[in-house]
Motif scaffolding. Structure first.
Motif, PDB file in Angstrom:
ATOM      1  N   LEU A 259      -4.969   8.023   7.325  1.00 40.64           N
ATOM      2  CA  LEU A 259      -3.817   7.414   7.996  1.00 40.64           C
ATOM      3  C   LEU A 259      -2.563   7.490   7.122  1.00 40.64           C
ATOM      4  O   LEU A 259      -1.464   7.720   7.628  1.00 40.64           O
ATOM      5  N   VAL A 260      -2.740   7.304   5.826  1.00 39.72           N
ATOM      6  CA  VAL A 260      -1.591   7.376   4.908  1.00 39.72           C
ATOM      7  C   VAL A 260      -1.031   8.794   4.869  1.00 39.72           C
ATOM      8  O   VAL A 260       0.186   8.989   4.887  1.00 39.72           O
ATOM      9  N   VAL A 261      -1.894   9.791   4.838  1.00 38.94           N
ATOM     10  CA  VAL A 261      -1.439  11.183   4.854  1.00 38.94           C
ATOM     11  C   VAL A 261      -0.678  11.466   6.150  1.00 38.94           C
ATOM     12  O   VAL A 261       0.380  12.107   6.146  1.00 38.94           O
ATOM     13  N   SER A 262      -1.183  10.946   7.255  1.00 39.25           N
ATOM     14  CA  SER A 262      -0.508  11.105   8.540  1.00 39.25           C
ATOM     15  C   SER A 262       0.858  10.422   8.521  1.00 39.25           C
ATOM     16  O   SER A 262       1.850  10.984   8.994  1.00 39.25           O
ATOM     17  N   GLU A 263       0.915   9.216   7.978  1.00 43.06           N
ATOM     18  CA  GLU A 263       2.183   8.479   7.908  1.00 43.06           C
ATOM     19  C   GLU A 263       3.178   9.196   6.998  1.00 43.06           C
ATOM     20  O   GLU A 263       4.367   9.232   7.265  1.00 43.06           O
ATOM     21  N   ARG A 264       2.667   9.793   5.927  1.00 46.70           N
ATOM     22  CA  ARG A 264       3.556  10.553   5.031  1.00 46.70           C
ATOM     23  C   ARG A 264       4.181  11.720   5.780  1.00 46.70           C
ATOM     24  O   ARG A 264       5.372  11.996   5.658  1.00 46.70           O
ATOM     25  N   GLY A 265       3.379  12.411   6.599  1.00 46.26           N
ATOM     26  CA  GLY A 265       3.908  13.510   7.402  1.00 46.26           C
ATOM     27  C   GLY A 265       4.962  13.036   8.378  1.00 46.26           C
ATOM     28  O   GLY A 265       5.997  13.679   8.564  1.00 46.26           O
ATOM     29  N   HIS A 266       4.718  11.879   8.982  1.00 39.41           N
ATOM     30  CA  HIS A 266       5.697  11.309   9.912  1.00 39.41           C
ATOM     31  C   HIS A 266       6.993  10.958   9.179  1.00 39.41           C
ATOM     32  O   HIS A 266       8.086  11.197   9.687  1.00 39.41           O
ATOM     33  N   ALA A 267       6.860  10.402   7.978  1.00 41.95           N
ATOM     34  CA  ALA A 267       8.046  10.031   7.193  1.00 41.95           C
ATOM     35  C   ALA A 267       8.870  11.264   6.838  1.00 41.95           C
ATOM     36  O   ALA A 267      10.102  11.238   6.888  1.00 41.95           O
ATOM     37  N   ILE A 268       8.194  12.342   6.500  1.00 41.55           N
ATOM     38  CA  ILE A 268       8.916  13.572   6.156  1.00 41.55           C
ATOM     39  C   ILE A 268       9.650  14.114   7.372  1.00 41.55           C
ATOM     40  O   ILE A 268      10.791  14.550   7.271  1.00 41.55           O
ATOM     41  N   GLU A 269       9.000  14.058   8.550  1.00 39.57           N
ATOM     42  CA  GLU A 269       9.659  14.508   9.785  1.00 39.57           C
ATOM     43  C   GLU A 269      10.921  13.700  10.074  1.00 39.57           C
ATOM     44  O   GLU A 269      11.894  14.218  10.605  1.00 39.57           O
ATOM     45  N   GLN A 270      10.894  12.424   9.738  1.00 39.69           N
ATOM     46  CA  GLN A 270      12.029  11.530   9.994  1.00 39.69           C
ATOM     47  C   GLN A 270      13.008  11.477   8.810  1.00 39.69           C
ATOM     48  O   GLN A 270      13.859  10.611   8.761  1.00 39.69           O
ATOM     49  N   GLN A 271      12.878  12.375   7.869  1.00 42.69           N
ATOM     50  CA  GLN A 271      13.679  12.419   6.645  1.00 42.69           C
ATOM     51  C   GLN A 271      13.610  11.112   5.861  1.00 42.69           C
ATOM     52  O   GLN A 271      14.584  10.629   5.304  1.00 42.69           O
ATOM     53  N   GLY A 272      12.421  10.537   5.811  1.00 43.45           N
ATOM     54  CA  GLY A 272      12.222   9.313   5.048  1.00 43.45           C
ATOM     55  C   GLY A 272      11.665   9.626   3.675  1.00 43.45           C
ATOM     56  O   GLY A 272      11.097  10.688   3.438  1.00 43.45           O
ATOM     57  N   ASP A 273      11.850   8.698   2.762  1.00 46.46           N
ATOM     58  CA  ASP A 273      11.346   8.838   1.403  1.00 46.46           C
ATOM     59  C   ASP A 273      10.071   8.010   1.287  1.00 46.46           C
ATOM     60  O   ASP A 273      10.111   6.787   1.274  1.00 46.46           O
ATOM     61  N   PHE A 274       8.914   8.676   1.222  1.00 50.84           N
ATOM     62  CA  PHE A 274       7.605   8.029   1.228  1.00 50.84           C
ATOM     63  C   PHE A 274       7.148   7.749  -0.196  1.00 50.84           C
ATOM     64  O   PHE A 274       7.323   8.584  -1.077  1.00 50.84           O
ATOM     65  N   ALA A 275       6.548   6.576  -0.421  1.00 52.49           N
ATOM     66  CA  ALA A 275       6.035   6.233  -1.749  1.00 52.49           C
ATOM     67  C   ALA A 275       4.713   5.485  -1.616  1.00 52.49           C
ATOM     68  O   ALA A 275       4.594   4.573  -0.795  1.00 52.49           O
TER      69      ALA A 275
ATOM     70  N   TRP B  19       0.826  -1.199   0.000  1.00 55.40           N
ATOM     71  CA  TRP B  19       0.000   0.000   0.000  1.00 55.40           C
ATOM     72  C   TRP B  19       0.860   1.249   0.000  1.00 55.40           C
ATOM     73  O   TRP B  19       0.567   2.199  -0.697  1.00 55.40           O
ATOM     74  N   TYR B  20       1.903   1.248   0.793  1.00 53.08           N
ATOM     75  CA  TYR B  20       2.876   2.348   0.769  1.00 53.08           C
ATOM     76  C   TYR B  20       4.143   1.883   1.447  1.00 53.08           C
ATOM     77  O   TYR B  20       4.172   0.853   2.116  1.00 53.08           O
ATOM     78  N   SER B  21       5.211   2.636   1.226  1.00 50.28           N
ATOM     79  CA  SER B  21       6.485   2.307   1.854  1.00 50.28           C
ATOM     80  C   SER B  21       7.238   3.584   2.176  1.00 50.28           C
ATOM     81  O   SER B  21       6.996   4.635   1.584  1.00 50.28           O
TER      82      SER B  21
END
Length: 143
Positions: free
Chosen positions: A100-116, A26-28
């Motif tokens: 939830l995915v939008v929330s997780e994307r925000g969390h990934a950006i805060e952690q300098q992660g690359d969301f897809a 679903w996302y990574s």
């Protein structure tokens, strides 16, 4: 409008697309050090997990509400209004998952992660819309 056979075909197509979404990612999110978190309908897999990774695997189980609503869509082929209830429920489930995915994307950006976003979410959204069109058409045909 759309005849009953076409409405049933649309419901069936929506079910198949939604079922396909259950097995696709679903996302990574990819993090530094090659760590990647892949989320599917039935849980989360952490690839290249380092020793200091937080304990435990995440298990969102996003698939449960989708399976219930897909069952209602299938029942709607024989039971009046069940497909409409399933389609509306699935639309709601997709809305919650999207939040939830939008929330997780925000969390990934805060952690300098690359969301897809993965193909699973794409199949789920398309399957939901196709099933909804079929359910509405079946309901109108029954009336």
């Amino acid at each position: 409008m759309i005849g009953r056979p076409t409405a049933i075909a649309l419901i069936a197509a929506g079910v198949v697309l939604s079922a396909t979404a259950m097995v696709l990612p679903w996302y990574s999110t990819a993090y530094a050090g090659g760590v990647e978190v892949v989320v599917r309908a039935w849980g989360t897999e952490v690839l290249n997990k380092p020793g200091d990774w937080p304990a435990g695997e995440l298990s969102p189980w996003y698939g449960v509400p989708v399976v219930v609503t897909v069952a209602l869509l299938v029942a709607g082929i024989w039971i009046n209004r069940a497909a409409l209830a399933g389609a509306a429920g699935q639309l709601g489930a997709v809305g919650v998952v999207s939040a939830l995915v939008v929330s997780e994307r925000g969390h990934a950006i805060e952690q300098q992660g690359d969301f897809a976003v993965g193909f699973g979410l794409v199949f789920l959204v398309v399957g939901t819309l196709v099933g909804l069109v079929g359910a509405v058409a079946a309901q109108r045909e029954a009336a």
